[in-house]
Design a protein around this motif. Sequence first.
Motif, mmCIF file in Angstrom:
data_model
loop_
_atom_site.group_PDB
_atom_site.id
_atom_site.type_symbol
_atom_site.label_atom_id
_atom_site.label_comp_id
_atom_site.label_asym_id
_atom_site.label_seq_id
_atom_site.Cartn_x
_atom_site.Cartn_y
_atom_site.Cartn_z
ATOM 1 N N TYR A 16 -3.040 8.893 -26.491
ATOM 2 C CA TYR A 16 -3.053 8.408 -25.109
ATOM 3 C C TYR A 16 -4.466 8.518 -24.540
ATOM 4 C CZ TYR A 16 1.980 8.907 -25.611
ATOM 5 O OH TYR A 16 3.269 8.798 -26.066
ATOM 6 N N VAL A 26 -2.183 6.471 -20.717
ATOM 7 C CA VAL A 26 -1.407 5.394 -21.321
ATOM 8 C C VAL A 26 -1.577 5.386 -22.839
ATOM 9 C CG1 VAL A 26 -1.514 3.956 -19.263
ATOM 10 C CG2 VAL A 26 -3.276 3.712 -21.014
ATOM 11 N N SER A 27 -0.553 4.940 -23.532
ATOM 12 C CA SER A 27 -0.609 4.848 -24.985
ATOM 13 C C SER A 27 -1.726 3.901 -25.401
ATOM 14 C CB SER A 27 0.739 4.376 -25.538
ATOM 15 O OG SER A 27 1.276 3.316 -24.770
ATOM 16 N N SER A 30 -0.059 -0.384 -26.725
ATOM 17 C CA SER A 30 1.071 -0.554 -25.822
ATOM 18 C C SER A 30 1.795 -1.864 -26.130
ATOM 19 C CB SER A 30 0.583 -0.477 -24.374
ATOM 20 O OG SER A 30 0.047 0.819 -24.109
ATOM 21 N N TYR A 57 9.375 2.266 -26.541
ATOM 22 C CA TYR A 57 9.436 3.562 -25.855
ATOM 23 C C TYR A 57 9.678 4.693 -26.858
ATOM 24 C CZ TYR A 57 10.832 7.058 -22.373
ATOM 25 O OH TYR A 57 10.932 8.192 -21.594
ATOM 26 N N VAL A 61 5.274 4.398 -26.808
ATOM 27 C CA VAL A 61 4.609 3.482 -25.883
ATOM 28 C C VAL A 61 5.082 3.768 -24.458
ATOM 29 C CG1 VAL A 61 4.434 1.056 -25.169
ATOM 30 C CG2 VAL A 61 4.301 1.665 -27.603
ATOM 31 N N ASN A 62 4.116 3.885 -23.539
ATOM 32 C CA ASN A 62 4.488 4.140 -22.139
ATOM 33 C C ASN A 62 3.824 3.162 -21.167
ATOM 34 O OD1 ASN A 62 1.834 5.029 -22.079
ATOM 35 N ND2 ASN A 62 2.296 7.015 -21.141
ATOM 36 N N PHE A 63 3.161 2.137 -21.712
ATOM 37 C CA PHE A 63 2.502 1.130 -20.876
ATOM 38 C C PHE A 63 3.039 -0.240 -21.258
ATOM 39 C CE2 PHE A 63 -0.735 -2.020 -19.938
ATOM 40 C CZ PHE A 63 -1.235 -1.631 -18.697
ATOM 41 N N PHE A 64 3.496 -0.975 -20.245
ATOM 42 C CA PHE A 64 4.082 -2.294 -20.475
ATOM 43 C C PHE A 64 3.394 -3.305 -19.570
ATOM 44 C CE2 PHE A 64 7.211 0.933 -21.433
ATOM 45 C CZ PHE A 64 7.695 0.534 -22.671
ATOM 46 N N VAL A 90 6.628 6.042 -17.438
ATOM 47 C CA VAL A 90 6.046 4.782 -17.894
ATOM 48 C C VAL A 90 5.160 4.187 -16.810
ATOM 49 C CG1 VAL A 90 7.972 4.310 -19.446
ATOM 50 C CG2 VAL A 90 8.006 3.397 -17.119
ATOM 51 N N THR A 293 -6.224 0.666 -23.303
ATOM 52 C CA THR A 293 -5.060 0.332 -24.111
ATOM 53 C C THR A 293 -5.186 -1.090 -24.619
ATOM 54 O OG1 THR A 293 -2.618 0.345 -24.163
ATOM 55 C CG2 THR A 293 -3.661 -0.489 -22.154
ATOM 56 N N ILE A 295 -2.752 -4.417 -26.021
ATOM 57 C CA ILE A 295 -1.372 -4.829 -25.766
ATOM 58 C C ILE A 295 -0.902 -5.963 -26.694
ATOM 59 C CG2 ILE A 295 -1.211 -4.003 -23.398
ATOM 60 C CD1 ILE A 295 -1.917 -6.905 -22.500
#
Length: 340
Positions: A16, A26-27, A30, A57, A61-64, A90, A293, A295
């Motif tokens: 993170y 954040v991961s 993500s 999750y 992963v904690n960021f979307f 999250v 992060t 994505i």
Amino acid sequence: MAPARLAQKAGITVKYRQFGKTNFNVSEVSLGTWQLGSKWGDPFDEADAQNTLAAAYDAGVNFFDTADIYQDGQSERALAKFIKGKQDKVFVSTKVGRKLDPHVASGYTAANITKFVEESLTNLDVDALDNVLLHCPPTPVYYEPEVFFTLDQLKKDGKIKNYGVSVERVEEAMKALDYDISAVEIIYNMFRLRPADNFFKMAQAKNVGIIARVPLASGLLSGKYTLDTTFGKADHRNFNRHGEAFDQGETFSGVEYATGVKAANELHERLGLDQALAPLALRYILMADAVSTVIPGASKPEQITRNVAAADLPAFTADQMAIVRDVYNKYIKNPVQYKW
């Protein structure tokens, strides 16, 4: 901006990083949700969306990353269902502005921005949005301070916690730093090296988080594509190669397809890989400590596992970094560096 903490998930060391001035960790890898619950042109599948989110999750992963126009709001609504009871664990970043038709600078009024934010609040079923990004607004918007003052007011009103921009061009990202932004989402990958030349240092100096999007250059950096690969009718990799529908840089990072295939093949060969290129492409992005992060998208749980595991790969050597730069200079720099 070193990794802030570690977590063990299914044998993977999930790392993170601090997300700029938000104080949220954040991961490193993500999830982008452009295709959440659907594939190009297919109907939205709620079960598929929930399974994808759960797999992410569970992998740490904690960021979307989402947007109000993804599947006409269904991506946001699927996230709303999933994050119930997890809001403190999250971080959801959404984007607004592309509902405008036509998508022109004059549409970025206080009334429209406020309306879009309130619609995302409803879709995500939260009292305040973790982060709102203007969704690749036309360049003149960056020279309209009233747009950003509107976001300041929405922050004061408690409707948003943080805001920033998703950009097409490095110059737009630099200009956005004039405002009180928390994050910039920018295309950065082995075929888009320019953000690292100057912008990353500027963002770090202002403690602005960086979200690296289009990390695999629309799949070119997966190393799986050949000159004979075909794409579906509703796939932007079929209909937007020359910017017919939106900015050309969104498709294959603006790289001409045959050139990109050749460059990806050379990367695979010169890096001496006995594995897929995609994990290395993600790991390369994380070599930049300014990146908060990355994505990548995913439509299957196993893709998420592979994506997250990329952060655990060994760091690039100086020689490997030089190979990436050499291939970029040879195939990509002209004209991509000068356009974006």
